[in-house]
Design a protein around this motif. Structure first.
Motif, PDB file in Angstrom:
ATOM      1  N   HIS A 150       0.836  -1.202   0.000  1.00 18.91           N
ATOM      2  CA  HIS A 150       0.000   0.000   0.000  1.00 18.91           C
ATOM      3  C   HIS A 150       0.871   1.252   0.000  1.00 18.91           C
ATOM      4  CE1 HIS A 150       0.832   1.094   4.175  1.00 18.91           C
ATOM      5  NE2 HIS A 150       0.694  -0.196   4.477  1.00 18.91           N
ATOM      6  N   ALA A 151       0.321   2.337  -0.492  1.00 23.73           N
ATOM      7  CA  ALA A 151       1.031   3.614  -0.542  1.00 23.73           C
ATOM      8  C   ALA A 151       1.132   4.209   0.860  1.00 23.73           C
ATOM      9  CB  ALA A 151       0.312   4.562  -1.499  1.00 23.73           C
ATOM     10  N   LYS A 152       1.860   5.317   0.955  1.00 28.65           N
ATOM     11  CA  LYS A 152       2.143   5.944   2.248  1.00 28.65           C
ATOM     12  C   LYS A 152       0.863   6.394   2.946  1.00 28.65           C
ATOM     13  CE  LYS A 152       5.017   9.545   4.319  1.00 28.65           C
ATOM     14  NZ  LYS A 152       3.980  10.030   5.203  1.00 28.65           N
ATOM     15  N   SER A 153       0.786   6.035   4.207  1.00 27.63           N
ATOM     16  CA  SER A 153      -0.379   6.421   4.998  1.00 27.63           C
ATOM     17  C   SER A 153       0.022   7.411   6.081  1.00 27.63           C
ATOM     18  CB  SER A 153      -1.021   5.188   5.635  1.00 27.63           C
ATOM     19  OG  SER A 153      -0.095   4.533   6.462  1.00 27.63           O
ATOM     20  N   GLY A 154      -0.973   8.098   6.565  1.00 32.11           N
ATOM     21  CA  GLY A 154      -0.741   9.029   7.661  1.00 32.11           C
ATOM     22  C   GLY A 154      -0.657   8.294   8.990  1.00 32.11           C
ATOM     23  N   LEU A 162      -4.578   6.755   3.405  1.00 32.63           N
ATOM     24  CA  LEU A 162      -3.408   7.313   2.729  1.00 32.63           C
ATOM     25  C   LEU A 162      -3.325   8.797   3.051  1.00 32.63           C
ATOM     26  CD1 LEU A 162      -3.714   5.746  -0.849  1.00 32.63           C
ATOM     27  CD2 LEU A 162      -2.411   4.885   1.114  1.00 32.63           C
ATOM     28  N   ASP A 163      -2.098   9.307   3.135  1.00 30.85           N
ATOM     29  CA  ASP A 163      -1.955  10.752   3.262  1.00 30.85           C
ATOM     30  C   ASP A 163      -1.841  11.333   1.850  1.00 30.85           C
ATOM     31  OD1 ASP A 163       0.705  10.272   2.459  1.00 30.85           O
ATOM     32  OD2 ASP A 163       1.540  10.695   4.441  1.00 30.85           O
ATOM     33  N   ASN A 164      -1.650  12.646   1.737  1.00 28.93           N
ATOM     34  CA  ASN A 164      -1.591  13.273   0.413  1.00 28.93           C
ATOM     35  C   ASN A 164      -0.496  12.673  -0.456  1.00 28.93           C
ATOM     36  OD1 ASN A 164      -3.750  14.939   0.953  1.00 28.93           O
ATOM     37  ND2 ASN A 164      -2.488  16.654   1.620  1.00 28.93           N
ATOM     38  N   GLN A 165       0.672  12.438   0.139  1.00 33.37           N
ATOM     39  CA  GLN A 165       1.768  11.812  -0.602  1.00 33.37           C
ATOM     40  C   GLN A 165       1.372  10.412  -1.049  1.00 33.37           C
ATOM     41  OE1 GLN A 165       5.599  11.770   1.378  1.00 33.37           O
ATOM     42  NE2 GLN A 165       6.350  10.121   0.083  1.00 33.37           N
ATOM     43  N   GLY A 166       0.698   9.675  -0.175  1.00 36.09           N
ATOM     44  CA  GLY A 166       0.265   8.322  -0.490  1.00 36.09           C
ATOM     45  C   GLY A 166      -0.719   8.269  -1.648  1.00 36.09           C
ATOM     46  N   PHE A 167      -1.671   9.207  -1.672  1.00 32.97           N
ATOM     47  CA  PHE A 167      -2.611   9.249  -2.799  1.00 32.97           C
ATOM     48  C   PHE A 167      -1.851   9.471  -4.103  1.00 32.97           C
ATOM     49  CE2 PHE A 167      -6.034  10.065   0.334  1.00 32.97           C
ATOM     50  CZ  PHE A 167      -6.942   9.119  -0.107  1.00 32.97           C
ATOM     51  N   ALA A 168      -0.873  10.384  -4.076  1.00 37.25           N
ATOM     52  CA  ALA A 168      -0.075  10.654  -5.277  1.00 37.25           C
ATOM     53  C   ALA A 168       0.738   9.419  -5.671  1.00 37.25           C
ATOM     54  CB  ALA A 168       0.839  11.855  -5.044  1.00 37.25           C
ATOM     55  N   ASP A 205      -5.125   1.441  13.886  1.00 37.07           N
ATOM     56  CA  ASP A 205      -4.190   1.320  12.771  1.00 37.07           C
ATOM     57  C   ASP A 205      -4.909   0.907  11.492  1.00 37.07           C
ATOM     58  OD1 ASP A 205      -1.316   0.979  11.722  1.00 37.07           O
ATOM     59  OD2 ASP A 205      -2.239  -0.966  11.311  1.00 37.07           O
ATOM     60  N   PHE A 206      -5.843  -0.010  11.607  1.00 36.98           N
ATOM     61  CA  PHE A 206      -6.612  -0.521  10.481  1.00 36.98           C
ATOM     62  C   PHE A 206      -7.296   0.610   9.702  1.00 36.98           C
ATOM     63  CE2 PHE A 206     -10.550  -2.155   8.667  1.00 36.98           C
ATOM     64  CZ  PHE A 206     -10.110  -3.285   7.999  1.00 36.98           C
ATOM     65  N   GLU A 207      -7.677   1.673  10.388  1.00 35.31           N
ATOM     66  CA  GLU A 207      -8.452   2.758   9.790  1.00 35.31           C
ATOM     67  C   GLU A 207      -7.600   3.874   9.192  1.00 35.31           C
ATOM     68  OE1 GLU A 207     -10.544   3.730  13.339  1.00 35.31           O
ATOM     69  OE2 GLU A 207     -12.123   2.268  12.962  1.00 35.31           O
ATOM     70  N   ARG A 208      -6.264   3.768   9.298  1.00 34.46           N
ATOM     71  CA  ARG A 208      -5.416   4.839   8.769  1.00 34.46           C
ATOM     72  C   ARG A 208      -5.544   4.954   7.256  1.00 34.46           C
ATOM     73  NH1 ARG A 208       0.239   4.480   9.386  1.00 34.46           N
ATOM     74  NH2 ARG A 208       0.087   2.220   9.466  1.00 34.46           N
ATOM     75  N   PRO A 226       9.455  -0.370  -0.405  1.00 31.86           N
ATOM     76  CA  PRO A 226       8.906   0.973  -0.195  1.00 31.86           C
ATOM     77  C   PRO A 226       7.382   1.004  -0.301  1.00 31.86           C
ATOM     78  CG  PRO A 226       9.703   0.780  -2.431  1.00 31.86           C
ATOM     79  CD  PRO A 226      10.050  -0.525  -1.741  1.00 31.86           C
ATOM     80  N   PRO A 227       6.753   1.989   0.328  1.00 29.84           N
ATOM     81  CA  PRO A 227       5.320   2.182   0.108  1.00 29.84           C
ATOM     82  C   PRO A 227       5.056   2.364  -1.392  1.00 29.84           C
ATOM     83  CG  PRO A 227       6.065   3.542   1.922  1.00 29.84           C
ATOM     84  CD  PRO A 227       7.300   2.961   1.278  1.00 29.84           C
ATOM     85  N   ALA A 228       3.973   1.789  -1.872  1.00 33.97           N
ATOM     86  CA  ALA A 228       3.584   1.841  -3.284  1.00 33.97           C
ATOM     87  C   ALA A 228       4.583   1.139  -4.194  1.00 33.97           C
ATOM     88  CB  ALA A 228       3.322   3.274  -3.758  1.00 33.97           C
ATOM     89  N   GLY A 229       5.418   0.270  -3.642  1.00 34.82           N
ATOM     90  CA  GLY A 229       6.313  -0.534  -4.464  1.00 34.82           C
ATOM     91  C   GLY A 229       5.542  -1.679  -5.093  1.00 34.82           C
ATOM     92  N   LEU A 230       5.755  -1.893  -6.392  1.00 37.11           N
ATOM     93  CA  LEU A 230       5.061  -2.949  -7.123  1.00 37.11           C
ATOM     94  C   LEU A 230       6.077  -3.889  -7.755  1.00 37.11           C
ATOM     95  CD1 LEU A 230       2.554  -4.301  -8.377  1.00 37.11           C
ATOM     96  CD2 LEU A 230       2.726  -2.638 -10.247  1.00 37.11           C
ATOM     97  N   ALA A 231       6.137  -5.115  -7.240  1.00 34.68           N
ATOM     98  CA  ALA A 231       6.997  -6.148  -7.807  1.00 34.68           C
ATOM     99  C   ALA A 231       6.188  -6.961  -8.808  1.00 34.68           C
ATOM    100  CB  ALA A 231       7.523  -7.056  -6.707  1.00 34.68           C
ATOM    101  N   VAL A 232       6.799  -7.251  -9.949  1.00 30.40           N
ATOM    102  CA  VAL A 232       6.171  -8.057 -10.985  1.00 30.40           C
ATOM    103  C   VAL A 232       7.016  -9.318 -11.145  1.00 30.40           C
ATOM    104  CG1 VAL A 232       5.403  -8.124 -13.395  1.00 30.40           C
ATOM    105  CG2 VAL A 232       5.387  -5.949 -12.135  1.00 30.40           C
ATOM    106  N   LEU A 233       6.416 -10.467 -10.868  1.00 26.97           N
ATOM    107  CA  LEU A 233       7.125 -11.738 -10.888  1.00 26.97           C
ATOM    108  C   LEU A 233       6.499 -12.678 -11.907  1.00 26.97           C
ATOM    109  CD1 LEU A 233       6.983 -10.620  -7.800  1.00 26.97           C
ATOM    110  CD2 LEU A 233       8.045 -12.785  -7.297  1.00 26.97           C
ATOM    111  N   ASP A 234       7.363 -13.406 -12.627  1.00 32.19           N
ATOM    112  CA  ASP A 234       6.906 -14.416 -13.568  1.00 32.19           C
ATOM    113  C   ASP A 234       7.445 -15.772 -13.145  1.00 32.19           C
ATOM    114  OD1 ASP A 234       5.473 -12.712 -15.185  1.00 32.19           O
ATOM    115  OD2 ASP A 234       7.050 -12.522 -16.707  1.00 32.19           O
ATOM    116  N   TYR A 235       6.643 -16.791 -13.396  1.00 33.11           N
ATOM    117  CA  TYR A 235       7.055 -18.154 -13.108  1.00 33.11           C
ATOM    118  C   TYR A 235       7.952 -18.634 -14.231  1.00 33.11           C
ATOM    119  CZ  TYR A 235       6.844 -23.046 -11.794  1.00 33.11           C
ATOM    120  OH  TYR A 235       7.178 -24.315 -11.412  1.00 33.11           O
ATOM    121  N   ARG A 236       9.127 -19.134 -13.878  1.00 31.12           N
ATOM    122  CA  ARG A 236      10.043 -19.652 -14.892  1.00 31.12           C
ATOM    123  C   ARG A 236      10.324 -21.123 -14.691  1.00 31.12           C
ATOM    124  NH1 ARG A 236      15.472 -16.939 -12.508  1.00 31.12           N
ATOM    125  NH2 ARG A 236      15.573 -18.263 -10.691  1.00 31.12           N
ATOM    126  N   GLY A 237       9.869 -21.670 -13.577  1.00 27.38           N
ATOM    127  CA  GLY A 237      10.137 -23.067 -13.270  1.00 27.38           C
ATOM    128  C   GLY A 237      11.534 -23.229 -12.705  1.00 27.38           C
TER     129      GLY A 237
END
Length: 169
Positions: free
Chosen positions: A16-20, A33-39, A28-31, A141-152
């Motif tokens: 998830h992106a940066k939260s306040g 995203l902050d403005n930076q997180g939305f961006a 904690d569950f209800e926190r 990092p917050p908002a980090g997106l890993a893309v993984l492929d199966y190669r066997g």
């Protein structure tokens, strides 16, 4: 070594992106995203869309900040995606995250939106610590997106998954 065999053949792991910080009396569950997180969420979602990363299914923690991150993905990648929200991803263990991924036998590509430290543990379990440290030496990092492929599995490899991309805001 962690083994998940296809399907899915592509996994997207999005923290998830940066939260306040929690307001007084707020759980904690209800926190949100902050403005930076939305961006951040919008930037990473747009980058994913630009690279034609289109998961068949999006599974997200029910925490507010994850729901907001999932909504950014839905808007940028495909309005047709209706995220599935799973309570167990909030404070879920590595085993929980793995079980959820292993249960997705109907989809070729799955996006999981969750929390650290479990997201980092999951990435390490799938691609190995050397590749993870080389990619994100400072941690997931917050908002980090890993893309993984199966190669066997093949001679000389310890993992069946390979990291093909890592997006940040």
């Amino acid at each position: 070594m962690t083994t998940i065999t296809p399907p899915p053949s592509r996994i997207y792991l999005l923290r998830h992106a940066k939260s306040g910080w929690a307001e007084p009396g707020q759980h904690d569950f209800e926190r949100p995203l902050d403005n930076q997180g939305f961006a951040e969420a919008e930037i990473v979602a747009d980058k994913a869309a630009d690279r034609s990363y289109l998961p068949e299914i999006v599974i997200s923690s029910t925490a507010v900040r994850c729901r907001q991150t999932a909504e950014a993905i839905r808007r940028a990648v495909s309005e047709m995606i209706e995220p599935i929200y799973i309570d167990e991803l909030y404070n879920g263990s590595l085993g929980t995250y793995l079980a959820i991924l292993e249960g997705q036998k109907e989809s070729q590509s799955v996006m999981l939106i969750g929390h650290n430290p479990t997201m980092e543990e999951l990435l390490e379990a799938l691609i190995g610590s050397d590749q993870m440290i080389a990619t994100i030496p400072g941690g997931y990092p917050p908002a980090g997106l890993a893309v993984l492929d199966y190669r066997g599995f093949s001679a000389g490899t310890a993992t069946a998954w390979t990291l093909v991309d890592f997006l940040t805001a």
